[in-house]
Motif scaffolding. Sequence first.
Motif, PDB file in Angstrom:
ATOM      1  N   PRO A 289      -1.032   0.848  -2.965  1.00  0.00           N
ATOM      2  CA  PRO A 289      -2.062   1.106  -1.975  1.00  0.00           C
ATOM      3  C   PRO A 289      -2.546  -0.384  -1.411  1.00  0.00           C
ATOM      4  CG  PRO A 289      -2.544   2.310  -3.974  1.00  0.00           C
ATOM      5  CD  PRO A 289      -1.459   1.272  -4.385  1.00  0.00           C
ATOM      6  N   VAL A 290      -2.909  -0.435   0.013  1.00  0.00           N
ATOM      7  CA  VAL A 290      -3.559  -1.735   0.373  1.00  0.00           C
ATOM      8  C   VAL A 290      -4.533  -1.228   1.532  1.00  0.00           C
ATOM      9  CG1 VAL A 290      -1.716  -3.222  -0.151  1.00  0.00           C
ATOM     10  CG2 VAL A 290      -1.947  -2.016   2.214  1.00  0.00           C
ATOM     11  N   GLN A 315       5.978  -6.790   7.389  1.00  0.00           N
ATOM     12  CA  GLN A 315       4.933  -7.793   6.939  1.00  0.00           C
ATOM     13  C   GLN A 315       5.428  -8.862   6.900  1.00  0.00           C
ATOM     14  OE1 GLN A 315       1.865  -5.956   6.406  1.00  0.00           O
ATOM     15  NE2 GLN A 315       3.325  -4.068   6.297  1.00  0.00           N
ATOM     16  N   GLU A 316       4.448 -10.058   7.730  1.00  0.00           N
ATOM     17  CA  GLU A 316       4.825 -11.400   7.726  1.00  0.00           C
ATOM     18  C   GLU A 316       4.516 -11.739   6.162  1.00  0.00           C
ATOM     19  OE1 GLU A 316       3.339 -13.411  10.826  1.00  0.00           O
ATOM     20  OE2 GLU A 316       5.018 -12.953  12.029  1.00  0.00           O
ATOM     21  N   ALA A 352      -2.568  -7.895   4.677  1.00  0.00           N
ATOM     22  CA  ALA A 352      -2.293  -6.543   5.195  1.00  0.00           C
ATOM     23  C   ALA A 352      -2.891  -6.149   6.757  1.00  0.00           C
ATOM     24  CB  ALA A 352      -3.170  -5.584   4.195  1.00  0.00           C
ATOM     25  N   ASN A 353      -1.938  -6.515   7.728  1.00  0.00           N
ATOM     26  CA  ASN A 353      -2.610  -6.469   9.018  1.00  0.00           C
ATOM     27  C   ASN A 353      -1.570  -5.783   9.961  1.00  0.00           C
ATOM     28  OD1 ASN A 353      -0.281  -8.077   9.348  1.00  0.00           O
ATOM     29  ND2 ASN A 353      -1.348 -10.093   9.859  1.00  0.00           N
ATOM     30  N   ASN A 354      -0.747  -4.952   9.472  1.00  0.00           N
ATOM     31  CA  ASN A 354      -0.031  -4.046  10.064  1.00  0.00           C
ATOM     32  C   ASN A 354       0.156  -2.527   9.284  1.00  0.00           C
ATOM     33  OD1 ASN A 354       2.140  -3.286  11.955  1.00  0.00           O
ATOM     34  ND2 ASN A 354       3.661  -4.128  10.787  1.00  0.00           N
ATOM     35  N   PRO A 355      -1.058  -1.729   9.599  1.00  0.00           N
ATOM     36  CA  PRO A 355      -1.178  -0.600   9.049  1.00  0.00           C
ATOM     37  C   PRO A 355       0.119   0.465   9.187  1.00  0.00           C
ATOM     38  CG  PRO A 355      -3.230  -1.126  10.262  1.00  0.00           C
ATOM     39  CD  PRO A 355      -1.853  -2.202  10.623  1.00  0.00           C
ATOM     40  N   GLY A 356       0.324   1.215   8.150  1.00  0.00           N
ATOM     41  CA  GLY A 356       1.353   2.229   8.208  1.00  0.00           C
ATOM     42  C   GLY A 356       1.975   2.222   6.749  1.00  0.00           C
ATOM     43  N   GLN A 357       2.900   2.945   6.608  1.00  0.00           N
ATOM     44  CA  GLN A 357       3.611   2.998   5.305  1.00  0.00           C
ATOM     45  C   GLN A 357       5.003   2.239   5.274  1.00  0.00           C
ATOM     46  OE1 GLN A 357       3.407   6.438   2.510  1.00  0.00           O
ATOM     47  NE2 GLN A 357       2.265   7.565   4.081  1.00  0.00           N
ATOM     48  N   TRP A 358       5.132   1.069   4.535  1.00  0.00           N
ATOM     49  CA  TRP A 358       6.286   0.296   4.619  1.00  0.00           C
ATOM     50  C   TRP A 358       7.128   0.159   3.312  1.00  0.00           C
ATOM     51  CZ3 TRP A 358       6.901  -1.118   9.443  1.00  0.00           C
ATOM     52  CH2 TRP A 358       5.843  -1.159  10.452  1.00  0.00           C
ATOM     53  N   TYR A 359       8.354   0.088   3.436  1.00  0.00           N
ATOM     54  CA  TYR A 359       9.360  -0.169   2.212  1.00  0.00           C
ATOM     55  C   TYR A 359       9.065  -1.570   1.740  1.00  0.00           C
ATOM     56  CZ  TYR A 359      11.149   4.577   2.860  1.00  0.00           C
ATOM     57  OH  TYR A 359      11.373   5.886   2.836  1.00  0.00           O
ATOM     58  N   ASP A 379      -4.337   2.318   3.422  1.00  0.00           N
ATOM     59  CA  ASP A 379      -5.297   3.409   3.280  1.00  0.00           C
ATOM     60  C   ASP A 379      -5.522   4.149   4.529  1.00  0.00           C
ATOM     61  OD1 ASP A 379      -7.740   4.585   2.050  1.00  0.00           O
ATOM     62  OD2 ASP A 379      -9.111   3.353   3.152  1.00  0.00           O
ATOM     63  N   GLY A 380      -5.352   5.509   4.248  1.00  0.00           N
ATOM     64  CA  GLY A 380      -5.603   6.249   5.306  1.00  0.00           C
ATOM     65  C   GLY A 380      -4.240   6.922   6.109  1.00  0.00           C
ATOM     66  N   GLU A 381      -3.162   6.145   5.667  1.00  0.00           N
ATOM     67  CA  GLU A 381      -1.861   6.420   6.421  1.00  0.00           C
ATOM     68  C   GLU A 381      -1.018   7.384   5.282  1.00  0.00           C
ATOM     69  OE1 GLU A 381      -0.940   5.237   9.211  1.00  0.00           O
ATOM     70  OE2 GLU A 381      -2.584   3.975   9.472  1.00  0.00           O
TER      71      GLU A 381
END
Length: 556
Positions: A289-290, A315-316, A352-359, A379-381
């Motif tokens: 979680p972030v 993410q970069e 953490a500047n690209n909201p979503g769920q990422w692998y 958070d919230g995704e």
Amino acid sequence: MIVPINTTQETGGDYTVLTKKTKLLLGIAGIAVFTLVLTGCSSMKGMDHSKMDMGGGNNTSTATTSAKIETLTGKEINLTAKASNLEVEPGKILPVWTFNNSVPGPQIRVKQGDTVKVNLKNELPEPVSIHWHGVPVPNAMDGIPGMTQDAIQPGKSFTYEFKADVPGTYWYHSHQDSVNQVDRGLYGSFIVEPNDKVDKDYTLVLDEWMSTGNMESMNMGKSDTGKMSNMDHSKMNMDSKSSNDTKSTDTKSTAEPKNQASMVMGDDMSMYDLYTINGKTGQATDKLPVKKGDKVRIRLINAGFISHKMHLHGQEFKVTATDGQPINNPQTLKDTLISIAPGERYDIEFEANNPGQWYLEEHGNEPRIKGMKTVIQYDGENSMTDKSDDSAALPIFNLANYGTATKSAFSSDQKFDVEKTMILNTEQKDGNTVYTINGQTYPNIPPITVKKNDTVKVTFVNQSKTEDHPMHLHGHFFEVLSKNGQPIKGSPIIKDTLNVKPGETYVVAFKADNPGDWMFHCHDLHHASMGMVTDLQYSDYKSNYKPDPNAGNKPE
């Protein structure tokens, strides 16, 4: 979920336990439990349970693994080595050996400058030890049976005490018969906290297991597990172990002393068919979680025997440290694979500047790599933003030209007090595959002999046709000076474990600043157990340790 370390929150007292709540996803969501398993458990498919004793002596069952992987902080830590069982995903349960009833064992987090005392109690049926991988401890605390201490006998205890001077990402593991005991699960992470702060700090320990294999054809002894612990690894012919090799495995077993089986293997390690992150696989792996705006650090530790190429989606990021040592002015990366060899560690950081769920997942072409993945969850995704692309061709991170050059402790053209070349190779001797340094196998390999404050240059030349050799030096850091004849162009590279691929040549250098008798070996522990080990010996050091010939010391 995983509970990260919040580095902005202070903990009170000398001994604080922070727990990680775990969850196991059923499909995409579910609840995690580690389950008590009897030796006749029907969920362990492919095994002849009538021949299995799960490592608990005369008992027919062992305790369940803890539902929590603890984080232990403070200046005195208690660890207990014991047998247990691990549910890596629903219905797939492996018998394991543990520190404090979990795999990985507890994360130990200390402050830079702390003097740390770790009390280890052995409740296993065999002797054990702890080696502090990468930590420059005093020689007597290095945990090498027969070299620095006697193996800790069943029912006995030993106290390790040392000052944690150098911040970074490290790990600890048994060095008694380590090819077997690390394979069973006797390892954990060890973090010396730096002064810099991040909002989320996650540690991911990578490993691989054998879920079924040809277990039913083997005579499983009392110390057997779902990995390869019933096998005598020192008699194994393993010509390669690339995580992307799809060749089949030829497995044969014969009766051996102590209920072990020798194996003749093809040129892969495909019997390791189950990959895990922090003891879980696939959808059972905990999400990370972030919150938007968080500064996130992910510490990647390879506790297994196979290199893994990890891809952070969406993410970069920057690679900020290797083997715990910082990289000067790291550049931003994206869609780049981080290849982590056995024993190595890499720290990566991102905002953490690209909201979503990422692998965050491994790349390769085999089904088993799909188990090594987790999800960065903002958070919230609540639904997946990302799609897995684990077979996509991506560039591999090149440490040799990363970061910015700065003043270095050594140069290739300076004069060194000691120079040594290690020709690393795979050979056939007396009908067996062995792994050699300069044509010899341990203990017949001459040690590197130094005096305190000597400058030392070592050249690695890998002449094996297919095998990587991640070379690990105990008690010291070394600087990488060149790769394949070309000087390092980026940041100075300071490591304790360096992966030398087939055909590669590296030159490294270090100062002999930690007197003692130290191991220098390949951290593919199969290779080490079959000969690829030498020693670094200080001629002006005298140890007070006298090995007990009855202790059953097995340093590799």
